[in-house]
Structure formats: C-alpha cells, structure tokens
Design a protein around this motif. Structure first.
Motif, PDB file in Angstrom:
ATOM      1  N   ARG A 101     -10.434   6.388 -12.622  1.00  0.00           N
ATOM      2  CA  ARG A 101      -9.817   6.884 -11.394  1.00  0.00           C
ATOM      3  C   ARG A 101      -8.977   8.126 -11.664  1.00  0.00           C
ATOM      4  NH1 ARG A 101      -6.126   2.747  -8.045  1.00  0.00           N
ATOM      5  NH2 ARG A 101      -5.027   2.696 -10.046  1.00  0.00           N
ATOM      6  N   TYR A 137      -1.648   6.711  -5.602  1.00  0.00           N
ATOM      7  CA  TYR A 137      -2.974   6.119  -5.407  1.00  0.00           C
ATOM      8  C   TYR A 137      -3.097   5.528  -4.012  1.00  0.00           C
ATOM      9  CZ  TYR A 137      -3.013   6.382 -10.503  1.00  0.00           C
ATOM     10  OH  TYR A 137      -2.937   6.828 -11.796  1.00  0.00           O
ATOM     11  N   THR A 138      -4.331   5.463  -3.532  1.00  0.00           N
ATOM     12  CA  THR A 138      -4.610   4.768  -2.277  1.00  0.00           C
ATOM     13  C   THR A 138      -5.180   3.389  -2.592  1.00  0.00           C
ATOM     14  OG1 THR A 138      -6.811   5.788  -2.198  1.00  0.00           O
ATOM     15  CG2 THR A 138      -5.047   6.879  -0.979  1.00  0.00           C
ATOM     16  N   ASP A 178       0.830  -1.209   0.000  1.00  0.00           N
ATOM     17  CA  ASP A 178       0.000   0.000   0.000  1.00  0.00           C
ATOM     18  C   ASP A 178       0.865   1.259   0.000  1.00  0.00           C
ATOM     19  OD1 ASP A 178      -2.162  -1.675   0.072  1.00  0.00           O
ATOM     20  OD2 ASP A 178      -2.630  -1.356   2.193  1.00  0.00           O
ATOM     21  N   SER A 188     -15.345   4.524 -11.541  1.00  0.00           N
ATOM     22  CA  SER A 188     -14.259   4.294 -10.585  1.00  0.00           C
ATOM     23  C   SER A 188     -14.778   3.823  -9.223  1.00  0.00           C
ATOM     24  CB  SER A 188     -13.440   5.572 -10.395  1.00  0.00           C
ATOM     25  OG  SER A 188     -14.253   6.616  -9.887  1.00  0.00           O
ATOM     26  N   ARG A 189     -16.080   3.599  -9.122  1.00  0.00           N
ATOM     27  CA  ARG A 189     -16.675   3.161  -7.858  1.00  0.00           C
ATOM     28  C   ARG A 189     -16.557   1.644  -7.730  1.00  0.00           C
ATOM     29  NH1 ARG A 189     -21.916   4.595  -8.623  1.00  0.00           N
ATOM     30  NH2 ARG A 189     -21.321   6.783  -8.316  1.00  0.00           N
ATOM     31  N   LEU A 190     -16.174   1.190  -6.548  1.00  0.00           N
ATOM     32  CA  LEU A 190     -16.098  -0.244  -6.281  1.00  0.00           C
ATOM     33  C   LEU A 190     -17.326  -0.699  -5.503  1.00  0.00           C
ATOM     34  CD1 LEU A 190     -12.349  -0.751  -5.250  1.00  0.00           C
ATOM     35  CD2 LEU A 190     -13.371  -0.896  -7.511  1.00  0.00           C
ATOM     36  N   HIS A 201     -15.731  -5.294  -3.773  1.00  0.00           N
ATOM     37  CA  HIS A 201     -14.450  -4.668  -4.135  1.00  0.00           C
ATOM     38  C   HIS A 201     -14.083  -4.904  -5.600  1.00  0.00           C
ATOM     39  CE1 HIS A 201     -13.436  -3.411  -0.029  1.00  0.00           C
ATOM     40  NE2 HIS A 201     -13.984  -4.550   0.345  1.00  0.00           N
ATOM     41  N   SER A 226      -7.500   0.354  -2.920  1.00  0.00           N
ATOM     42  CA  SER A 226      -8.947   0.212  -3.003  1.00  0.00           C
ATOM     43  C   SER A 226      -9.383  -1.261  -3.074  1.00  0.00           C
ATOM     44  CB  SER A 226      -9.480   0.937  -4.251  1.00  0.00           C
ATOM     45  OG  SER A 226      -9.124   2.298  -4.253  1.00  0.00           O
TER      46      SER A 226
END
Length: 482
Positions: free
Chosen positions: A334, A21-22, A13, A345-347, A351, A24
């Motif tokens: 994203r 990026y973070t 991470d 870009s929504r999970l 996930h 996800s």
C-alpha cells in the motif's frame, strides 16, 4: 446499538485517515476474536509440543523456567507494542510502527526481516505438525512426512484465509476454545492421575550437567520459551479490522501473554511431571516423550483423540501466522514499497489481500521443502524463525526508545506514563540477550553451515534487504512527497 457501531466505525475511519490511509477492510473482528488470533498464533500447545522433546533432552526438567524468564521479558516488549499500536492502529504492525517512530528506511528493514521471519515461522509450525500427523495415521515420522504434511497444512490454511476476515475470526475463536479446553483437560488429567515425577525435578540440574555449570544447557533449552512468547503482535497486524483498535488491541495483546503464557506453562509442567523416565529422554532413548506420555495415559485411541485437538491447534496457528504475514505484505504494498505493489495491495471481494495471501503460502511451502534436506530441520527452521522475529521486535523497541529520547510522548488510549522509558530499556536489554542466545553456535561437531545456520540465514536476509533497499528509494521519495 447499530447506530453506536456506525458512529464507532466513523471515528475509527477518521483516525485512520488522520494517519494517511482510507479504510479498506471490514471492521468485523471483535476484541475476543482479536485476542483469539493472538492466542492461536502464540499457541501454547504448538509451542510446547513442537520443542518439548528437544528442550527436555537439552536442559532436563528445569528447562520449564525458561517459560517464566521469557514470559517476563516478552511481557515488557508487549507493553511497548501496546503503547505504539494504541497511537498507530495500522495494518501491518511492526513496519508502519517503526516507520513512524524513526523513518521510512528503518521501517522498511524492520518489515523486511519480520516478513521473512513470519514466512519461516509458518513453515516451522507446519513442519512441527508432521510427527503428530504420522502418529495419528499410524506410520513412522520422517523428513518426507514432515515436508508433505507441512505443504498440505499451508495449502488448507491459504484457502481458509482467502474466505475472509469473518471466517478467519471464527476459526481463530474455534481454535482458541479447542486448544485451551484441550490443554486444560489433558494437563489436569496428567497432573491428577499421570504424575510420575515430584515437583523437585524442576530444580534438578545434575541429571543434565553433572557437577558442571547448568547455564549452557539452560540457555540452549531456552529455545522452547523463546519460540513460545510471540503472537501478541498479530493482534496489531489486523488493526484495521477491529473496532476501536486503540483501546481493544492493547488489551488483546496483554490477554495473549496472560492467558497464552499461563496455558503454556501449565501444559509444559503437566508433561514434565508425567515423564516416566527422564533419563531416557535426556539420553535420546525416548525421542518422542509426548507420544509416550499420551499413549501411556490415554491408550492408543485416547492419544489419537488428543492429537486431533493438537492438530487443530497447529492449523489455527498457521492460519493466524499467515494472516499476519499477508497484512504486513499488504501494508508494504500500500505504501508502494514492494515490486508488484498494485497486485499485492488489492483486496478481494472477501476484503482480504488475496495475492499477498497466496504468496504467503507459496514462500513457506518452499521453505518447508528446503527443510527436507537439513538434518534436525525443525530446530534449525524454528531457530531462524525465532531470531528473525526477535530482531524485528527489537528494531521496534529501539525505534520507540529513540523516539522517546527525541521527545515522543505516546498519545494513545493505552499509556505507560512514567514507566514507559524503564520498560522500554528493559525490553531492549532482554531482546538483545535473547538474540545472542538464539544465534550462538552450539554444535561444534556438526558441519560448519549447520552450526552457523541461524547466523547465516539471518545475515542473508539482512544483506538481501540492504541490497533491495536502494531500489525502494523511488517509492520512499514518492511517499515523502505525498
């Protein structure tokens, strides 16, 4: 053990955060599951069975050597990709890689072409399953059957993909085990008990070309090998779902070429040597040599059992392709590079990018419906799918070459060292040659739009990308200032 995993996830991470990026996704896909995703995308059974009749009728038994030539060329491309993903383990693969090596616009065009090529490949694979479903059900194959079965396969694949990464990984592993096991068992049986030809037929060009040059026939039949050897890049498309991706994914990519390529050549060799009448295939009298081989060696019931394994291979291949396409679309969104980027870009709670997955089902289904109106639709769709992916691949290879010449030195855990530059140059030369071969018009007697279908469709995708690109400038500017 759990503590080690937690430490590894934190390091992964942190690496992703350093790239902007973070985290996800869930990092639950193991090395072997990642390899299975690449293997089922490459899919030796799907690749060989889809184009065996076409390649054998076009180039005769020596078309087998296209698998060797293309395998070497694509292995070079694989090595270039492995270096890049080791440094940039980001979801979406070719788009973020190209973007970092050259720039935003080059990355965007690379991803745009690859996205449409993936959608077309999903349609091509699903359509290729039509004749085998028809044979399994006991009715005549037809364009209508191909279209209906393609739509159903894509729908089932979408539902499975929406269930999440764990389900995708497990089914990819199941598909790998079924496909490899089936390929080895069927291939070994045919080589031991079903041989009708000697190994010398692999060098017999006279049956196709007479006293003339065999090269044009070999290049045309080379579509079989060219369609076979990609899938390794899918390992990198899900980079954010794999622990220690900088080390694991380059290894999974290479394993995909080693094992997938060897399995494809084994299957192809076994089928060629089991053909009773090569002349009938070349003349078109036997238009479905695979079914002829299976029924003559295993009987109707045994052949249908083999077809069940074949269809599992087709479904797992579509699953892997669709997963790769959805992660590419997610990566685009994203970065705010597509209209509707918030939704794309929504999970979901599982996930996975659910909206992107649904779109990556609708578009291939529409392409399959359009294929209903084309003569020799599978070969046309496969040709565009292959050339689109090859163009995107070579844009990445060119980006790597350009970056090297400007001083870039790969810093990932996988590194080619002094061999990096020559490998990149050879990969680029091979890829350009393959693109020219794929796009070359070879049917002067056909309608002009059929003869130039690959060039036309490729031009439409590239021009459309250039038209849309200016509208992405606000997004590009926002990204640059972020």
């Amino acid at each position: 053990m759990a503590q080690d995993t937690h430490v590894s996830d934190k390091a992964d991470d942190a690496q992703l955060k350093a790239l902007g990026y973070t985290a996800s996704f869930d990092r639950t896909m193991t090395l072997w599951e990642n390899f299975a995703l690449g293997f089922t995308y490459l899919s030796p059974v799907v690749g060989v069975y889809t184009l065996f009749a076409f390649a054998l009728a076009t180039g005769g038994a020596p078309m087998f050597w296209s698998y060797v030539v293309v395998g070497i060329g694509q292995f070079l491309v694989c090595l270039v990709f492995a270096e890049i993903v080791s440094q940039y383990p980001i979801a979406g693969g070719v788009y973020p890689w190209s973007r970092r090596l050259i720039g935003d616009r080059w990355g965007w065009m690379t991803g745009w072409i690859y996205m449409w090529a993936l959608a077309t490949t999903v349609a091509a694979v699903a359509m290729g399953a039509g004749p085998y479903i028809a044979a399994l059900a006991g009715f005549q194959p037809s364009p209508f059957v191909n279209t209906v079965t393609a739509t159903l396969i894509i729908a089932v694949s979408t539902l499975i993909n929406l269930a999440g990464t764990k389900v995708l990984a497990r089914i990819a592993m199941l598909g790998f085990l079924c496909e490899l096991g089936g390929a080895l068992v069927v291939g070994a049986w045919l080589l031991l008990f079903g041989r009708e030809q000697s190994i010398s037929v692999l060098f017999d060009t006279v049956a196709v070309s007479g006293e003339g040059s065999y090269l044009p026939a070999f290049l045309a039949a080379g579509l079989a090998g060219i369609f076979q050897y990609y899938g390794f890049e899918a390992c990198g498309d899900v980079a954010e779902e794999v622990p220690n991706p900088s080390r694991a994914i380059p290894r999974a990519m290479r394993l995909t070429i080693y094992i997938g390529g060897a399995a494809a050549m084994f299957v192809c060799l076994a089928l060629i040597l089991a053909v009773k009448d090569l002349g009938a295939v070349i003349s078109g009298q036997d238009s479905d040599p695979v079914w002829t081989i299976l029924t003559s060696n295993f009987g109707e019931t045994g052949a249908r059992m083999v077809l069940v394994v074949v269809l599992i291979s087709f479904l797992s291949c579509v699953l892997s392709l669709q997963a790769a396409a959805s992660r590419l679309m997610f990566s685009f969104a994203r970065d705010k590079m597509l209209p509707g980027w918030k939704a794309l870009s929504r999970l979901s709670s599982a996930h996975v990018p659910n909206v992107a997955l649904i779109i990556c089902g609708i578009v291939p289904a529409a392409i399959a419906l359009g294929g209903y109106y084309l003569s020799n639709a599978v070969a046309v769709v496969v040709s565009f799918a292959a050339v689109g992916i090859y163009i995107a691949f070579q844009m990445v290879v060119f980006a790597a070459l350009s970056a090297r010449l400007r001083g870039w030195k790969p810093s990932g855990l996988f590194n080619l060292g002094v061999w990096g530059l020559p490998a990149t140059l050879l990969a680029l030369a091979y890829g350009i040659g393959a693109i020219l071969n794929l796009a070359w018009p070879r049917t002067p007697d056909a309608l002009w739009y059929q003869n130039y279908a690959v060039l036309l469709t490729s031009s439409v995708v590239v021009i459309a990308g250039l038209v849309v690109l200016p509208f992405m400038r606000p997004a590009l500017a926002r990204k640059a200032s972020a």
